[in-house]
Design a protein around this motif. Structure first.
Motif, short mmCIF file in Angstrom:
data_model
loop_
_atom_site.label_atom_id
_atom_site.label_comp_id
_atom_site.label_asym_id
_atom_site.label_seq_id
_atom_site.Cartn_x
_atom_site.Cartn_y
_atom_site.Cartn_z
N GLN A 25 0.86 -1.18 0.00
CA GLN A 25 0.00 0.00 0.00
C GLN A 25 0.90 1.23 0.00
O GLN A 25 1.71 1.40 0.90
CB GLN A 25 -0.87 0.01 1.28
CG GLN A 25 -1.78 -1.20 1.43
CD GLN A 25 -3.05 -1.08 0.60
OE1 GLN A 25 -3.50 0.02 0.30
NE2 GLN A 25 -3.64 -2.21 0.22
N VAL A 26 0.75 2.06 -1.03
CA VAL A 26 1.58 3.27 -1.14
C VAL A 26 0.66 4.49 -1.16
O VAL A 26 -0.23 4.58 -2.02
CB VAL A 26 2.44 3.22 -2.43
CG1 VAL A 26 3.25 4.50 -2.58
CG2 VAL A 26 3.35 2.01 -2.42
N PRO A 27 0.85 5.43 -0.21
CA PRO A 27 -0.03 6.62 -0.16
C PRO A 27 0.05 7.45 -1.45
O PRO A 27 1.15 7.78 -1.91
CB PRO A 27 0.51 7.43 1.03
CG PRO A 27 1.35 6.48 1.80
CD PRO A 27 1.86 5.46 0.85
N LYS A 28 -1.09 7.78 -2.02
CA LYS A 28 -1.13 8.52 -3.29
C LYS A 28 -0.45 9.88 -3.16
O LYS A 28 0.20 10.35 -4.09
CB LYS A 28 -2.58 8.71 -3.73
CG LYS A 28 -3.22 7.45 -4.29
CD LYS A 28 -4.63 7.74 -4.76
CE LYS A 28 -5.24 6.48 -5.35
NZ LYS A 28 -6.65 6.68 -5.73
N LYS A 29 -0.63 10.51 -1.98
CA LYS A 29 -0.07 11.86 -1.84
C LYS A 29 1.46 11.87 -1.70
O LYS A 29 2.09 12.92 -1.79
CB LYS A 29 -0.72 12.59 -0.66
CG LYS A 29 -0.51 11.93 0.67
CD LYS A 29 -1.25 12.71 1.75
CE LYS A 29 -1.07 12.02 3.10
NZ LYS A 29 -1.83 12.64 4.16
#
Lengths: 247, 135
Positions: A25-29
């Motif tokens: 899971q990689v934060p979009k921001k």
């Protein structure tokens, strides 16, 4: 409601035949490009993930990989442009995998070197001044000189996938680049190589090399031009041999 | 690169590919179909050696009654031949260095013309079949 994370589905390969898929899971921001996503994973989630990168601006050609099923440069692929929350990353097809996303690029460069991608001069030892060239002469080969040797074309080419001896799009485009160079005198040598059994004759013009080329080099067009030159070269050789035989 | 090869199966993976790849893959598939048809054609014709009665009964069994599906196959065969022929001419032009800048447009133009010609051919073939002149 859209998720705040991208899911990176990465094909992990130990280089010995064992393949698994890991999801991160990689934060979009936190990221803009796929390469930034991979760097985020490497720095925060799994330090063992292996991938190549260097310039981060589509110049070095290091971060080539298959992204959502298509060969692309990770540094210039904007994650948002993929229109998918799941980003599937796998090593480039048609190359041996060393580890995870790192492939053995050596065969690509061996093929590249095989077409003699450098200026060949008959007066190698004699000239002692700069070889001049007009802007018009430069324009003739400029497009083909933009190749960054990323290897995406070879990964996209269906012929390279079924015939490991095929010289491939990048090398053939490089051959044309030097054949069109007004300073070069080695086009006959290169045409003998590219007109051989592993050269232009194997291309069936699927055009995928040009579709994936990040620098718009258009290798498929280069191959067709090279093929035409090769036929002319071969005919010239044939009639010369016939003429010599009659003497 | 033996381990990284996708082999011939890679020729038919259309996913995430451009129109050039579609043309390429379909050219291969249509070529294989034409070759297979050629062998089938030779097999059927070889029955002439067994005499006219045997040949006629074989042909009749292919084209009448529950085997009318062969007309559908004939239509599909014409589609394959017209596609392969048109794309083949485009490839010959491109490989001679002609029309390289517009090869995708050429594909659409050649295939459109080929499909119109195919429809004309099918129309006239159908007329001949209905009139009974071809039987």
């Amino acid at each position: 409601m859209p998720s705040e994370n991208y899911v990176f589905d990465i094909e992990r390969n130990d280089g010995k035949g064992s393949i698994r898929h890991d999801r991160f899971q990689v934060p979009k921001k936190k990221i803009s490009t796929v390469l930034e996503g991979l760097t985020y994973i490497s720095e925060n989630l799994d330090g063992t993930l292996a991938f190549r990168h260097s310039c981060r601006m589509e110049i070095c050609g290091s971060c080539s990989m298959s992204i959502n099923g298509k060969p692309r440069m990770a540094c210039s692929t904007i994650a948002d442009s993929l229109n998918s929350e799941v980003i599937r990353v796998s090593p480039l097809p048609h190359y041996e995998v060393i580890k995870d996303l790192v492939v053995d690029i050596d065969p690509f460069f061996e093929k590249y070197k095989s077409v003699k991608p450098y200026i060949i001069r008959k007066d190698e030892e004699e000239h002692n001044k700069e070889l001049l060239q007009t802007p018009e002469q430069f324009k003739l080969y400029e497009q083909y000189s933009m190749c960054i040797k990323c290897g995406l074309c070879l990964a996209a080419c269906p012929i390279s996938g079924s015939d490991e001896n095929y010289i491939g799009p990048a090398a053939l485009a490089a051959a044309l680049r030097y054949n069109l160079d007004s300073r070069d005198q080695g086009s006959n040598v290169r045409l003998d190589i590219t007109g051989g059994e592993n050269g232009t004759a194997l291309c069936h013009y699927a055009g995928e090399c040009s579709e994936v080329c990040p620098k718009d080099v258009d290798p498929s067009k280069a191959i067709q031009i090279l093929r035409r030159s090769g036929i002319a070269h071969e005919l010239k050789q044939f009639f010369r041999r016939e003429k010599d035989a009659r003497r | 690169m033996p381990g990284g090869n996708t082999g011939i199966i890679g020729w038919f993976n259309f996913l995430h590919k451009g129109i050039g790849f579609f043309a390429y893959a379909m050219h291969r598939i249509s070529g294989i179909v034409i070759v297979l048809y050629l062998y089938l054609h030779f097999f059927v014709l070889s029955n002439l050696l067994r005499g006219g009665v045997t040949f006629n009964s074989l042909i009749t069994s292919f084209t009448y009654g529950p085997y009318d599906i062969f007309i559908v196959m004939d239509i599909l065969l014409s589609l394959v031949i017209f596609y392969h022929g048109a794309n083949g001419i485009r490839l010959m032009l491109n490989e001679a260095g002609l029309g390289l800048k517009h090869h995708k447009l050429l594909f659409f133009v050649f295939e459109s013309v080929a499909m119109i010609l195919m429809l004309l051919f099918l129309y006239y073939a159908w007329q001949v079949l209905l009139s009974g002149a071809g039987v």
